[in-house]
Scaffold this motif. Structure first.
Motif, short mmCIF file in Angstrom:
data_model
loop_
_atom_site.label_atom_id
_atom_site.label_comp_id
_atom_site.label_asym_id
_atom_site.label_seq_id
_atom_site.Cartn_x
_atom_site.Cartn_y
_atom_site.Cartn_z
N PHE A 101 0.85 -1.20 0.00
CA PHE A 101 0.00 0.00 0.00
C PHE A 101 0.88 1.25 0.00
CE2 PHE A 101 -3.17 -2.89 2.13
CZ PHE A 101 -3.95 -3.01 0.99
N THR A 102 0.50 2.20 -0.86
CA THR A 102 1.25 3.45 -0.97
C THR A 102 0.27 4.62 -0.89
OG1 THR A 102 0.96 3.59 -3.37
CG2 THR A 102 2.88 2.36 -2.58
N LYS A 103 0.82 5.82 -1.02
CA LYS A 103 -0.04 7.02 -1.06
C LYS A 103 -0.58 7.24 -2.47
CE LYS A 103 3.23 9.54 0.95
NZ LYS A 103 3.97 10.72 1.44
N GLY A 104 -0.02 6.56 -3.44
CA GLY A 104 -0.46 6.75 -4.83
C GLY A 104 0.66 6.38 -5.80
N THR A 105 0.39 6.62 -7.06
CA THR A 105 1.35 6.26 -8.11
C THR A 105 2.71 6.90 -7.88
OG1 THR A 105 -0.52 6.19 -9.63
CG2 THR A 105 1.65 6.21 -10.62
N THR A 106 2.70 8.19 -7.59
CA THR A 106 3.95 8.94 -7.41
C THR A 106 4.78 8.31 -6.29
OG1 THR A 106 2.78 10.92 -8.09
CG2 THR A 106 4.89 11.24 -6.97
N HIS A 107 4.13 7.99 -5.19
CA HIS A 107 4.81 7.38 -4.06
C HIS A 107 5.35 6.00 -4.44
CE1 HIS A 107 4.47 5.78 0.34
NE2 HIS A 107 5.66 6.31 0.14
N GLY A 108 4.57 5.26 -5.22
CA GLY A 108 5.01 3.92 -5.65
C GLY A 108 6.26 4.01 -6.52
N ILE A 109 6.26 4.95 -7.46
CA ILE A 109 7.43 5.08 -8.36
C ILE A 109 8.65 5.52 -7.56
CG2 ILE A 109 8.39 6.31 -10.36
CD1 ILE A 109 5.47 6.49 -11.45
N ASN A 110 8.44 6.49 -6.66
CA ASN A 110 9.57 6.94 -5.83
C ASN A 110 10.13 5.81 -4.98
OD1 ASN A 110 10.35 10.00 -5.84
ND2 ASN A 110 8.16 9.90 -6.29
N THR A 111 9.24 4.97 -4.47
CA THR A 111 9.69 3.85 -3.63
C THR A 111 10.65 2.97 -4.43
OG1 THR A 111 7.61 3.85 -2.42
CG2 THR A 111 8.91 1.84 -2.29
N ILE A 112 10.27 2.66 -5.67
CA ILE A 112 11.14 1.80 -6.48
C ILE A 112 12.39 2.56 -6.93
CG2 ILE A 112 11.32 0.45 -8.63
CD1 ILE A 112 9.73 -0.86 -6.27
N ALA A 113 12.20 3.81 -7.36
CA ALA A 113 13.36 4.56 -7.88
C ALA A 113 14.47 4.63 -6.82
CB ALA A 113 12.93 5.96 -8.30
N TYR A 114 14.11 5.01 -5.61
CA TYR A 114 15.15 5.19 -4.58
C TYR A 114 15.75 3.86 -4.13
CZ TYR A 114 14.43 10.17 -4.11
OH TYR A 114 14.39 11.52 -4.36
N THR A 115 14.91 2.83 -3.96
CA THR A 115 15.44 1.57 -3.43
C THR A 115 16.18 0.80 -4.53
OG1 THR A 115 13.32 0.45 -3.86
CG2 THR A 115 13.63 1.39 -1.68
N PRO A 281 4.70 -7.62 3.14
CA PRO A 281 4.77 -6.33 2.45
C PRO A 281 5.12 -5.16 3.38
CG PRO A 281 2.49 -6.86 2.98
CD PRO A 281 3.30 -8.00 3.48
N PHE A 282 5.21 -5.48 4.70
CA PHE A 282 5.31 -4.39 5.70
C PHE A 282 6.63 -3.63 5.62
CE2 PHE A 282 2.65 -7.89 7.32
CZ PHE A 282 1.42 -7.27 7.14
N LYS A 283 7.65 -4.29 5.06
CA LYS A 283 8.96 -3.65 4.91
C LYS A 283 8.84 -2.30 4.19
CE LYS A 283 12.36 -4.93 1.81
NZ LYS A 283 13.26 -5.90 1.19
N PHE A 284 7.82 -2.20 3.31
CA PHE A 284 7.66 -0.96 2.54
C PHE A 284 6.48 -0.11 3.03
CE2 PHE A 284 10.06 -3.64 -0.43
CZ PHE A 284 11.09 -2.76 -0.75
N GLU A 285 5.95 -0.44 4.20
CA GLU A 285 4.80 0.35 4.71
C GLU A 285 5.16 0.98 6.05
OE1 GLU A 285 1.21 -2.05 4.55
OE2 GLU A 285 1.46 -2.41 2.40
N ALA A 286 5.92 2.06 5.98
CA ALA A 286 6.40 2.73 7.20
C ALA A 286 5.31 3.65 7.76
CB ALA A 286 7.65 3.53 6.88
N GLY A 287 5.24 3.72 9.08
CA GLY A 287 4.32 4.68 9.72
C GLY A 287 2.88 4.25 9.64
N THR A 288 2.01 5.00 10.32
CA THR A 288 0.58 4.68 10.27
C THR A 288 0.05 4.99 8.87
OG1 THR A 288 0.32 5.17 12.61
CG2 THR A 288 -1.69 5.23 11.26
N PRO A 289 -0.49 4.01 8.19
CA PRO A 289 -0.94 4.26 6.82
C PRO A 289 -2.30 4.96 6.77
CG PRO A 289 -1.34 1.98 7.42
CD PRO A 289 -0.72 2.62 8.62
N ASN A 290 -2.80 5.17 5.56
CA ASN A 290 -4.13 5.75 5.36
C ASN A 290 -5.15 4.62 5.51
OD1 ASN A 290 -6.46 6.98 4.52
ND2 ASN A 290 -5.64 7.72 2.57
N ILE A 291 -5.40 4.25 6.78
CA ILE A 291 -6.21 3.05 7.05
C ILE A 291 -7.61 3.19 6.46
CG2 ILE A 291 -7.05 1.50 8.86
CD1 ILE A 291 -4.97 2.94 10.74
N ALA A 292 -8.27 4.29 6.77
CA ALA A 292 -9.65 4.48 6.29
C ALA A 292 -9.67 4.51 4.76
CB ALA A 292 -10.22 5.77 6.85
N GLY A 293 -8.65 5.12 4.18
CA GLY A 293 -8.57 5.20 2.72
C GLY A 293 -8.43 3.81 2.11
#
Ligand code: C6P
Length: 417
Positions: A101-115, A281-293
């Motif tokens: 789970f991410t904040k959106g497409t941009t967050h997903g791409i950044n996750t892969i780009a940096y790692t 999948p938790f390795k990539f889910e830092a902090g309290t996520p957008n649970i309700a979302g």
């Protein structure tokens, strides 16, 4: 989409009134006119089921997840994890661990780009993207290329808004570590031949990330069949809440990557001398996520599944064809993105009128379109234009709304010429 498929899906019944009744916002007036919402490429409206699921969670079930033994925490955790399973099945991932789970497409791409950058990129390596990428699939790669001394290569677009596989092949090299490519262009509507692009990338020994931001609610996606390494999309473009998204990655690849952000669920044990990280999948889910979302996103996915992608595709195609036909009758109109394989996005300019001026007049008539570069400035530079007017369709749009748009545009042209 081939014509045989077209014939089949054209015949599937689709009750647009029934669908519209599920979207409360479609009843509002904007500037004293009924809202005609044609900005679905930017974000889609939300059906009652998504709004009610989110409200119900906040009103009756809310607490933090993955942390407490108490009842509410367990309910929230179960609902959140149910979304993961639903998406695993929807895109046919092998295990729920491949759904991050991410904040959106941009967050997903950044996750892969940096790692990916940290793990694999070295001086002189190449990342290959296309000329029609959204800024979110350009800038993260520019940043990591600069950090690691890698080179960003770009497959140019053709005049009709497609990319040539021949040119793509010539740009793949032994140095191409990763290809990052959009499935559907947000400013041109082009549906790229993504399976061929994935296969060619793999034959070259490159990994591939697919930006499915505009595709996830338009085309059936089977990640095992596609064989993509990473695939990202946003919840808010598929009738779900903002601040939600999915990053899919092949388990072995995600396992091999270092974590992106630190803290919260992504840790196993923290010591000052050494911290160990959680499993996928938790390795990539830092902090309290957008649970309700994320819980609301499950309702959005159920809503799409209930209507069915073939029906959604057929409706999208009908709107697209009708829009091209109607708008095509306006003198001086120029379309950008005329690929045979195209999703429900119509980008255009009329004579020398600035898109912003058209957008303002349409807004006065209650019609919402997007104007500008649509976060694809290189596409606008390619055509040497400041931007376009863009109408993009959702499942609740109607032929009558296309008529309203057409009449609105004729009026705008009269006023601005
Ligand atoms: N395109 C549009 O109006 P986010 O903002 O992270 O949810 O999505 C970014 C993004 C990435 N790739 C593609 C192909 C996209 O279309 C988008 C978002 C919107 O076209 C907002 S700029």
């Amino acid at each position: 989409m081939n014509s045989a498929n077209n014939d089949i899906i054209q015949s599937i019944p689709f009750d647009v009134d029934k669908i519209r009744a599920q979207f409360p916002i479609l009843n509002i007036q904007v500037n004293n006119k009924p809202l005609v919402y044609l900005d679905n490429g930017a974000s889609t409206q939300k059906p009652n089921s998504v709004i009610e699921t989110t409200n119900f969670y906040y009103s009756n079930q809310y607490s933090n997840i993955h942390r407490g033994v108490h009842k509410l925490s367990q309910i929230g955790t179960d609902l959140y994890e149910k979304t993961r399973l639903n998406f695993q099945h929807f895109i046919n991932a092998t295990t729920p661990s491949e759904i991050i789970f991410t904040k959106g497409t941009t967050h997903g791409i950044n996750t892969i780009a940096y790692t990916y950058g940290r793990k694999y990129l070295q001086k002189g390596d190449e990342i290959l993207i296309s000329g029609m990428e959204h800024h979110s699939n350009i800038v993260p790669w520019q940043i990591v290329c600069e950090i690691y001394g890698a080179i960003l290569k770009v497959v140019p677009i053709e005049q009709n808004g497609t990319i040539s596989l021949e040119k793509f092949k010539t740009l793949l090299s032994p140095k191409t570590k990763l290809v990052a490519m959009t499935y559907i262009s947000n400013s041109l509507g082009t549906i790229n031949p993504i399976k061929e692009i994935i296969d060619l990338s793999h034959q070259n020994g490159s990994h591939i990330l697919v930006d499915a931001a505009q595709a996830i609610h338009h085309l059936p996606i089977d990640v095992q069949e596609l064989d993509c390494d990473f695939l990202v999309f946003s919840g808010h473009k598929m009738y779900g809440p903002t601040g939600t998204g999915i990053l899919y990655g092949k388990e072995a690849l995600l396992d091999a990557l270092p974590p992106f952000e630190g803290g919260g669920d992504m840790i196993k044990e923290v010591r000052f001398d050494k911290t160990t990280f959680n499993d996928l999948p938790f390795k990539f889910e830092a902090g309290t996520p957008n649970i309700a979302g994320i819980i609301g996103l499950n309702a959005a996915l159920d809503f799409i599944k209930e209507i069915g992608l073939p029906q959604i595709m057929a409706h999208d195609k009908q709107l697209l064809d009708y829009c091209h036909q109607q708008l095509g009758e306006i003198d001086g109109i120029r379309f950008f993105g005329t690929s045979q394989e195209k999703a429900g996005v119509v980008s255009f300019l009329i004579n020398e009128i600035h898109p912003y001026d058209i957008g303002v007049i349409l807004d006065n008539l209650g019609i919402a379109i997007r104007t500008g570069h649509h976060c694809t400035q290189p596409v606008m530079d390619f055509y040497n234009i400041p931007g376009t007017c863009r109408a993009s369709f959702g499942i609740y749009n109607t032929m009558e709304e296309i008529d309203v748009l057409t009449n609105g545009l004729k009026r705008a042209v009269k006023m601005l010429s």
